[in-house]
Design a protein around this motif. Structure first.
Motif, PDB file in Angstrom:
ATOM      1  N   ALA A   8       4.057  -5.791  21.047  1.00 46.38           N
ATOM      2  CA  ALA A   8       3.089  -6.450  21.941  1.00 46.38           C
ATOM      3  C   ALA A   8       3.707  -6.735  23.302  1.00 46.38           C
ATOM      4  O   ALA A   8       4.921  -6.898  23.422  1.00 46.38           O
ATOM      5  N   LYS A   9       2.840  -6.819  24.329  1.00 49.87           N
ATOM      6  CA  LYS A   9       3.382  -7.228  25.629  1.00 49.87           C
ATOM      7  C   LYS A   9       3.255  -8.732  25.827  1.00 49.87           C
ATOM      8  O   LYS A   9       3.942  -9.328  26.642  1.00 49.87           O
ATOM      9  N   LEU A  10       2.348  -9.354  25.059  1.00 48.47           N
ATOM     10  CA  LEU A  10       2.233 -10.810  25.118  1.00 48.47           C
ATOM     11  C   LEU A  10       1.622 -11.335  23.825  1.00 48.47           C
ATOM     12  O   LEU A  10       0.624 -10.800  23.339  1.00 48.47           O
ATOM     13  N   ILE A  11       2.252 -12.349  23.275  1.00 50.61           N
ATOM     14  CA  ILE A  11       1.691 -13.072  22.123  1.00 50.61           C
ATOM     15  C   ILE A  11       1.663 -14.532  22.554  1.00 50.61           C
ATOM     16  O   ILE A  11       2.697 -15.080  22.954  1.00 50.61           O
ATOM     17  N   ARG A  12       0.469 -15.156  22.532  1.00 50.56           N
ATOM     18  CA  ARG A  12       0.393 -16.533  23.018  1.00 50.56           C
ATOM     19  C   ARG A  12      -0.644 -17.320  22.237  1.00 50.56           C
ATOM     20  O   ARG A  12      -1.506 -16.745  21.558  1.00 50.56           O
ATOM     21  N   SER A  13      -0.547 -18.642  22.343  1.00 49.92           N
ATOM     22  CA  SER A  13      -1.571 -19.506  21.762  1.00 49.92           C
ATOM     23  C   SER A  13      -1.918 -20.576  22.771  1.00 49.92           C
ATOM     24  O   SER A  13      -1.126 -20.891  23.656  1.00 49.92           O
ATOM     25  N   LYS A  14      -3.109 -21.132  22.642  1.00 53.66           N
ATOM     26  CA  LYS A  14      -3.547 -22.194  23.561  1.00 53.66           C
ATOM     27  C   LYS A  14      -4.737 -22.902  22.941  1.00 53.66           C
ATOM     28  O   LYS A  14      -5.455 -22.336  22.124  1.00 53.66           O
ATOM     29  N   ASN A  15      -4.954 -24.142  23.359  1.00 53.71           N
ATOM     30  CA  ASN A  15      -6.198 -24.816  22.996  1.00 53.71           C
ATOM     31  C   ASN A  15      -7.372 -24.039  23.577  1.00 53.71           C
ATOM     32  O   ASN A  15      -7.289 -23.543  24.695  1.00 53.71           O
ATOM     33  N   PRO A  78      -7.081 -32.727  15.902  1.00 52.67           N
ATOM     34  CA  PRO A  78      -7.495 -32.497  17.295  1.00 52.67           C
ATOM     35  C   PRO A  78      -6.347 -32.731  18.291  1.00 52.67           C
ATOM     36  O   PRO A  78      -5.432 -33.510  18.001  1.00 52.67           O
ATOM     37  N   SER A  79      -6.426 -32.073  19.427  1.00 57.26           N
ATOM     38  CA  SER A  79      -5.404 -32.203  20.460  1.00 57.26           C
ATOM     39  C   SER A  79      -5.206 -33.670  20.857  1.00 57.26           C
ATOM     40  O   SER A  79      -6.165 -34.356  21.191  1.00 57.26           O
ATOM     41  N   GLY A  80      -3.955 -34.119  20.789  1.00 54.93           N
ATOM     42  CA  GLY A  80      -3.636 -35.473  21.226  1.00 54.93           C
ATOM     43  C   GLY A  80      -3.880 -36.562  20.190  1.00 54.93           C
ATOM     44  O   GLY A  80      -3.630 -37.732  20.453  1.00 54.93           O
ATOM     45  N   ASP A  81      -4.358 -36.196  18.996  1.00 56.17           N
ATOM     46  CA  ASP A  81      -4.500 -37.185  17.927  1.00 56.17           C
ATOM     47  C   ASP A  81      -3.118 -37.625  17.456  1.00 56.17           C
ATOM     48  O   ASP A  81      -2.123 -36.957  17.711  1.00 56.17           O
ATOM     49  N   PHE A  82      -3.068 -38.728  16.704  1.00 50.75           N
ATOM     50  CA  PHE A  82      -1.776 -39.282  16.325  1.00 50.75           C
ATOM     51  C   PHE A  82      -0.867 -38.272  15.633  1.00 50.75           C
ATOM     52  O   PHE A  82       0.316 -38.199  15.925  1.00 50.75           O
ATOM     53  N   LEU A  83      -1.405 -37.475  14.742  1.00 51.47           N
ATOM     54  CA  LEU A  83      -0.529 -36.558  14.000  1.00 51.47           C
ATOM     55  C   LEU A  83      -0.361 -35.190  14.666  1.00 51.47           C
ATOM     56  O   LEU A  83       0.318 -34.323  14.133  1.00 51.47           O
ATOM     57  N   ASP A  84      -0.948 -35.013  15.850  1.00 54.33           N
ATOM     58  CA  ASP A  84      -0.779 -33.735  16.549  1.00 54.33           C
ATOM     59  C   ASP A  84       0.674 -33.603  17.008  1.00 54.33           C
ATOM     60  O   ASP A  84       1.299 -34.592  17.392  1.00 54.33           O
ATOM     61  N   ASP A  85       1.199 -32.379  16.958  1.00 52.44           N
ATOM     62  CA  ASP A  85       2.548 -32.181  17.490  1.00 52.44           C
ATOM     63  C   ASP A  85       2.584 -31.101  18.568  1.00 52.44           C
ATOM     64  O   ASP A  85       3.652 -30.656  18.970  1.00 52.44           O
ATOM     65  N   ASP A  86       1.407 -30.675  19.038  1.00 53.89           N
ATOM     66  CA  ASP A  86       1.369 -29.643  20.074  1.00 53.89           C
ATOM     67  C   ASP A  86       0.089 -29.831  20.894  1.00 53.89           C
ATOM     68  O   ASP A  86      -0.935 -29.219  20.621  1.00 53.89           O
ATOM     69  N   LEU A  87       0.201 -30.691  21.902  1.00 53.98           N
ATOM     70  CA  LEU A  87      -0.953 -31.103  22.707  1.00 53.98           C
ATOM     71  C   LEU A  87      -1.749 -29.922  23.256  1.00 53.98           C
ATOM     72  O   LEU A  87      -2.975 -29.918  23.216  1.00 53.98           O
ATOM     73  N   GLN A  91       2.315 -23.500  21.165  1.00 49.49           N
ATOM     74  CA  GLN A  91       3.439 -22.953  20.400  1.00 49.49           C
ATOM     75  C   GLN A  91       2.973 -22.525  19.008  1.00 49.49           C
ATOM     76  O   GLN A  91       3.794 -22.340  18.105  1.00 49.49           O
ATOM     77  N   GLN A  92       1.666 -22.357  18.861  1.00 51.94           N
ATOM     78  CA  GLN A  92       1.134 -22.016  17.541  1.00 51.94           C
ATOM     79  C   GLN A  92       1.181 -20.518  17.259  1.00 51.94           C
ATOM     80  O   GLN A  92       0.831 -20.067  16.170  1.00 51.94           O
ATOM     81  N   VAL A  97       5.058 -13.925  16.028  1.00 50.59           N
ATOM     82  CA  VAL A  97       6.112 -13.235  16.784  1.00 50.59           C
ATOM     83  C   VAL A  97       6.955 -12.330  15.881  1.00 50.59           C
ATOM     84  O   VAL A  97       7.227 -11.182  16.214  1.00 50.59           O
ATOM     85  N   MET A  98       7.340 -12.866  14.720  1.00 44.19           N
ATOM     86  CA  MET A  98       8.216 -12.121  13.814  1.00 44.19           C
ATOM     87  C   MET A  98       7.438 -11.412  12.702  1.00 44.19           C
ATOM     88  O   MET A  98       8.025 -10.974  11.708  1.00 44.19           O
ATOM     89  N   LEU A  99       6.113 -11.319  12.873  1.00 42.42           N
ATOM     90  CA  LEU A  99       5.289 -10.681  11.845  1.00 42.42           C
ATOM     91  C   LEU A  99       5.707  -9.219  11.662  1.00 42.42           C
ATOM     92  O   LEU A  99       5.876  -8.485  12.640  1.00 42.42           O
ATOM     93  N   ASN A 100       5.885  -8.822  10.400  1.00 36.70           N
ATOM     94  CA  ASN A 100       6.268  -7.438  10.112  1.00 36.70           C
ATOM     95  C   ASN A 100       5.077  -6.505  10.297  1.00 36.70           C
ATOM     96  O   ASN A 100       4.003  -6.749   9.765  1.00 36.70           O
ATOM     97  N   ILE A 101       5.291  -5.438  11.043  1.00 35.54           N
ATOM     98  CA  ILE A 101       4.255  -4.432  11.247  1.00 35.54           C
ATOM     99  C   ILE A 101       4.781  -3.132  10.652  1.00 35.54           C
ATOM    100  O   ILE A 101       5.821  -2.628  11.106  1.00 35.54           O
ATOM    101  N   PRO A 102       4.112  -2.577   9.631  1.00 36.41           N
ATOM    102  CA  PRO A 102       4.624  -1.362   8.978  1.00 36.41           C
ATOM    103  C   PRO A 102       4.449  -0.127   9.863  1.00 36.41           C
ATOM    104  O   PRO A 102       3.601   0.717   9.599  1.00 36.41           O
TER     105      PRO A 102
END
Lengths: 103, 451
Positions: A8-15, A78-87, A91-92, A97-102
């Motif tokens: 891939a040229k880009l792998i990303r995640s976002k809200n 949800p984004s910004g809730d107490f137990l969220d760790d990625d606002l 980084q999801q 990224v390391m997924l095996n592609i046959p």
């Protein structure tokens, strides 16, 4: 066997709003896009399983014009809730990224 | 034969306060756009900005960008439209930005008609909408209960282009609006010219991020679009930058759950069959997008108050603790909770406590393992008491490998605790719903000011 990041040229995640995470995998050309999709490694079932999400809650879109495949799924917290760790939900993409592609 | 209309629209940047590239801005102005717009909001930074009614961006950076937009807009008789003012677009955020606009008018000796559009929904109005059954859950959300509605401390409605259109009809030269959809800032002027069409909305979706849809963004800044009855064209303001069919179609992915169906107030835009063609080496033409009219709804964003947050950050380096880290941290949390129960009379359901570990205890080697404690409590005093209990307990929880008094956590500063902004006030998003409207202007309060 290759890792997805090697192709891939880009792998990303976002809200996509506070309640949804979206994952984008963008390939450099139509050839690599088609080759990876043909392996089934980026099928909805495979990604739902990788993320521990019910299949019917995982959305999947193919954008051949952008050589891209996109997945969207509901956030566990949800984004910004107490137990969220990625606002920003930015980084999801790590499991992809390391997924095996046959190839 | 009727004359073919083209309306040129301009985004100064993707976010007001990003201190956009001045050269690209002036270059874009040479296209003589019919409006200069900029989005100023996002929910990306979380619920705090709506809860506290404060802006994420720096005031002087916002003033710099607004000064350029307003001075050039007034000098060239081009309306200036800003949406989702001050990050959250609540009334307090709008007031913050209007204050900057007044300061600019006075300093630059500018006279103009300012329209202020507020889109916050007060609690009593929200309750009455709920009672009328007009608040509908989005997919994945549940219908709201009366109790949930009563806990909403602040709510905004993301309005469509209609309030902007109303203000423009009244002769506003500068418009500062509360929460709006990002695209509505850019579709209002084309709509007034009879171009409320799929191409305007599709182009607006690209434009609202400024030059982000360029092939390579040398500097972030202005973006232009030309809206027609059968197409739209898009190009970056910076003459050194290009848009290509791939860069524009790729942008439809960005921060968007569904790239093919864009749902806007009263409209659904379908981009699946859109065709992107290179008009020249830096301009992309979009055709074949379609639009369907749907019942008029506006998205609601609302927050609930959660309490006061305190945080402590420390490092752990002793290899003997690291090899039994999980047992040590469990012991720490257990001892802390029982001290809080004894000393403060609070059960662990009266507050929220979590810890986060940064790094792998097995693999830190000579480095420190990062450890963060995070507390939310009902009052600042409780939050202070709980976090002090946590970090001080962590400091001294012994391991059996050593005999005698031990100190386990390295704190980088004194006091070892932090409160997040504004006394640690913490909020959470609590609405994933839309509001059904009879009139698109229903939740918009528009006022006019001669500056």
């Amino acid at each position: 066997m290759k890792k997805l990041y090697q192709i891939a040229k880009l792998i990303r995640s976002k809200n996509a709003g506070p309640f949804t995470i979206t994952l984008d995998v963008i390939f450099p050309d139509a050839e690599s896009y088609k080759a990876v999709l043909a392996t089934g490694a980026l099928d909805k079932e495979a990604i739902a399983q990788l993320y521990g999400i019910q299949k019917d809650k995982m959305q999947r879109y193919e954008l051949p014009l952008a050589n891209a495949v996109k997945f969207s799924y509901p956030r566990a917290v949800p984004s910004g809730d107490f137990l969220d760790d990625d606002l920003y939900g930015c980084q999801q993409h790590a499991p992809l990224v390391m997924l095996n592609i046959p190839l | 034969m009727s004359e073919k209309r083209t309306i040129c629209i301009m985004a100064a940047a993707g976010m007001l306060g990003s201190t956009f590239d001045e050269e690209a801005f002036y270059h874009a102005l040479e296209a003589n756009p019919a409006m200069i717009g900029c989005d100023s909001g996002t929910t990306d930074s979380g619920p705090y900005y709506l809860g506290a009614g404060v802006a994420r961006m720096n005031r002087s950076a916002a003033k710099r960008d607004l000064t350029l937009m307003i001075t050039e807009g007034i000098a060239r008789s081009i309306p200036v439209l800003v949406g989702s003012a001050g990050t959250a677009g609540a009334d307090a955020n709008v007031d913050w930005m209007v204050d900057i606009v007044r300061e600019i008018a006075s300093e630059q000796k500018l006279r103009f008609k300012l329209a202020v559009i507020k889109t916050e929904i007060p609690q009593d109005m929200l309750m009455s909408y709920w009672e009328d059954g007009k608040i509908l859950p989005l997919p994945g959300a549940e219908p709201l209960t009366r109790e949930e509605i009563s806990k909403v401390v602040r709510c905004v409605s993301a309005v469509g282009p209609e309030p902007f259109m109303q203000a423009l009809r009244e002769g506003a030269q500068v418009i500062i609006a509360g929460r709006t959809t990002d695209t509505s800032i850019f579709t209002a002027v084309p709509a007034l010219a009879g171009l409320d069409n799929a191409f305007a909305w599709h182009a607006a979706k690209v434009l609202e991020c400024g030059s982000l849809a360029s092939v390579f963004e040398v500097k972030h800044g202005s973006m232009l679009a030309w809206i027609r009855e059968d197409s739209a064209s898009i190009a970056p303001g910076n003459p050194q930058m290009q848009a290509s069919p791939v860069s524009v179609v790729s942008h439809t992915l960005y921060e968007n759950a569904d790239p093919f169906n864009l749902i806007e107030p009263g409209r659904k835009i379908h981009t699946k069959d859109a065709v992107y063609t290179a008009e020249d080496d830096r301009t992309v033409r979009i055709t074949n997008t379609t639009m369907t009219r749907i019942p008029y709804t506006v998205k609601l964003e609302g927050v609930r108050f959660e309490g006061y947050r305190r945080v402590a950050i420390c490092g752990v380096r002793d290899p003997l603790i690291l090899k039994q880290f999980s047992a040590w941290i469990d012991d720490t949390i257990k001892q802390t909770k029982s001290k809080i129960a004894r000393g403060m009379g609070l059960n662990d359901t009266d507050y929220r406590l979590r810890y986060m570990v940064f790094g792998d205890p097995e693999q830190v080697g000579d480095n420190a393992l990062g450890l963060m404690f995070d507390v939310i409590a009902a009052t600042p005093e409780q939050a202070n008491g709980i976090i002090s209990n946590v970090w001080h307990t962590a400091l001294h929880v012994p391991i059996r490998d050593w005999q005698g008094a031990q100190s386990q956590t390295a704190f980088p500063f004194s006091p070892p605790t932090l409160e997040t902004q504004n006394g640690g006030k913490t909020f959470s998003f609590c609405l994933n719903h839309v509001l059904s409207l009879d009139d698109p202007l229903e939740t918009a309060r528009i006022s006019y000011h001669e500056l």
